[in-house]
Scaffold this active site. Structure first.
Site, PDB file in Angstrom:
ATOM      1  N   LYS A 274     -10.395   6.359   1.745  1.00 50.22           N
ATOM      2  CA  LYS A 274     -10.730   7.569   2.496  1.00 50.22           C
ATOM      3  C   LYS A 274     -12.164   7.988   2.183  1.00 50.22           C
ATOM      4  O   LYS A 274     -12.686   7.670   1.107  1.00 50.22           O
ATOM      5  CB  LYS A 274      -9.799   8.707   2.060  1.00 50.22           C
ATOM      6  N   ARG A 348       4.588   5.866   4.963  1.00 50.29           N
ATOM      7  CA  ARG A 348       5.704   5.193   5.640  1.00 50.29           C
ATOM      8  C   ARG A 348       6.172   3.971   4.848  1.00 50.29           C
ATOM      9  O   ARG A 348       7.336   3.627   4.861  1.00 50.29           O
ATOM     10  CB  ARG A 348       5.286   4.814   7.081  1.00 50.29           C
TER      11      ARG A 348
END
Ligand code: BES
Ligand code: MN
Ligand code: ZN
Length: 492
Positions: A274, A348
């Site tokens: 990020k 996920r």
């Protein structure tokens, strides 16, 4: 804070502070009129001056000549909306907290609400006042009055009949659950690791006979074939944990309701790193897990007759020599192969194996996951609504009604089959990302591959779990109110 019920009146109170509701228009509530009479029209005089408008959320501390405190709690016009009622009680609680009083009395009788009864009002009252006590100074070298409780409120007398006791306990338990969630979330990631979350879960188990906790370590996960979860946790030196808290308060043999929380204790993005700015806020990527812990705490306090299991999928997402690389293909516990096209879509990956494990182990009556899953959901709904995804209409309405009654807002987002093809992969069964479009939905689609045939829903709390940036930065404790209401309804 101790809440005690009393049949006495505001006018007879001899403690440190009186919290009295004041309407901006129309007749004042009976208890306000009665108090004003004994005060020889002091409240009416204040209102005449027009400095205090008594709108919902206005709150004023005044000292009487005899030195005793009066907190005027503006309620606006009756009947009150739910939102105004919450605003009102939160403002009064803040004013009371700002005073040096350690005890007070409040009377909210005769405050008619447009859609709710006295039980709801007293629950919210307790939630607001208990909730006002939260502060985070864990990491300050000088604690704000850690031992000195002389200016925090200790006893609040509530003028109400005994039958409102349960409502008050309910609101208080929710606030205590939220405070626990907020504290875990606000603590930094060098403290809150997957192991720390596991320890907290074990501590909870010591508080109740009905709760047992067991923890899957990485060896066990290896054995179970949780290749997806491990593909995330292996990038960090902090070992990943799947934590199961079984609360068996209901009938023996009743299948449990399961909550699964995303517990990424820090999300750097992994090799798909990020950007640096604001990355500190990725300590909040465990808010789903923290909300499950907070919900468990509230349920322990309430001792409600329901069976449920809280599961934490806890891992740290780091770039390292052991980390997954874009293009890596891993096999999840249910046999699905996954092409990891972006290591930043890690939530996920940890959730899918936790979901499979939950389904295999518990045959859940229902299963809900809670996750700070996508920036896309935050962009779509902001900080107002959590995103709700499900194809089960019953579960959708159960969760929406819990959301409504707890005023913990959620908004349903689509999960049609047509979106599924966005996860197609050239090399594996599915990819872990779906491209630029419908990012919150494709994340939900991914999870749906692991919950086929289940009564399952997904709550994306990326926008609602914490307030971003500046002075406001901090966890919200959501969606603990929604989850506790949902489970409490199951206990009815
Ligand atoms: N934890 C983030 C989601 C997130 C981002 C929550 C910002 C709150 C604020 C999640 O793991 C993530 O990185 N998601 C990616 C998915 C993408 C790579 C498909 C995202 O939303 O950008
Ligand atoms: Mn991520
Ligand atoms: Zn994440």
């Amino acid at each position: 804070m101790q809440f005690t019920l009393t049949q006495s009146s505001l006018a007879n109170y001899s403690g440190e502070a009186i919290v009295v509701p004041v309407a901006s228009k129309g007749a004042q509530p009976e208890q306000t009129q009665a108090l004003d009479k004994t005060l020889n029209g002091f409240i009416a005089q204040i209102l005449d001056k027009k400095d205090f408008k008594a709108k919902a959320g206005d709150s004023l501390l005044v000292l009487q000549a005899n030195g005793s405190r009066l907190i005027l709690m503006g309620v606006g016009e009756l009947p009150l909306s739910e939102k105004d009622f919450i605003k009102t009680t939160q403002a009064a609680a803040k004013t009371l907290k700002g005073s040096a009083a350690t005890q007070a009395i409040i009377d909210i009788n005769n405050l008619t609400l447009a859609k709710q009864d006295a039980s709801w009002a007293h629950q919210q009252l307790a939630q607001s006042f208990q909730g006002s006590l939260y502060h985070f100074d864990e990491c300050k070298s000088k604690k704000a009055n850690a031992e000195d409780t002389s200016n925090t409120i200790q006893t609040l007398e509530v003028v109400a009949s005994e039958k409102l006791q349960d409502a008050i306990c309910f609101g208080q338990a929710i606030a205590q659950g939220m405070a626990f969630t907020k504290k875990l979330s606000d603590l930094p990631a060098n403290v809150v690791t997957p192991s720390y979350l596991a320890d907290e879960a074990e501590k909870l188990a010591t508080l109740s006979d009905k709760l047992t906790t067991h923890i899957l370590d990485e060896d066990k996960m290896e054995e179970l074939g949780m290749g997806s979860f491990l593909s995330v946790s292996k990038g960090s030196i902090e070992p990943g944990k799947i934590v199961c808290m079984e609360y068996m308060g209901g009938k023996k043999g009743d299948k449990p309701h399961v909550l699964v929380g995303k517990g990424v204790t820090f999300d750097t993005g992994g090799i798909s790193l990020k950007p640096g700015a604001g990355m500190d806020e990725m300590k909040y990527d465990m808010c789903g897990a923290a909300s499950v812990l907070g919900t468990v705490l509230a349920m322990i306090k309430l001792e409600l007759p329901v069976n449920f299991v809280g599961i934490l999928a806890a891992a740290e997402n780091m770039p390292s020599g052991h980390a997954s690389k874009p293009g890596d293909i891993v096999t999840a516990m249910n046999g699905t192969t996954i092409e990891i096209l972006n290591t930043d879509a890690e939530g996920r990956l940890v959730l899918c194996d936790a979901l499979t494990y939950a389904i295999d182990t518990y045959e859940p009556a229902s299963i809900v996951d809670i996750a700070t899953l996508t920036g896309a959901c935050m962009m779509a709904l902001g900080g107002v609504n959590s995103g709700l995804f499900t194809q089960n209409e019953d579960l959708a309405s159960e969760l929406m009604s819990a959301s409504e009654s707890s005023q913990d807002a959620a908004w349903r987002l689509p999960l049609q089959d047509e979106y599924q093809e966005l996860l197609d992969s050239n090399f594996a069964d599915i990819a872990n990302i779906g491209g630029r479009l419908a990012g919150a939905t494709t994340a939900a689609c991914f999870l749906s591959r692991f919950t086929k045939g289940q009564k399952w829903a997904h709550l994306d709390i990326a926008g609602t779990a914490w307030n971003s940036g500046g002075k406001n930065k901090g966890a919200t404790g959501r969606p603990v109110p929604l989850l506790v209401n949902y489970l409490a309804n199951k206990a009815k």
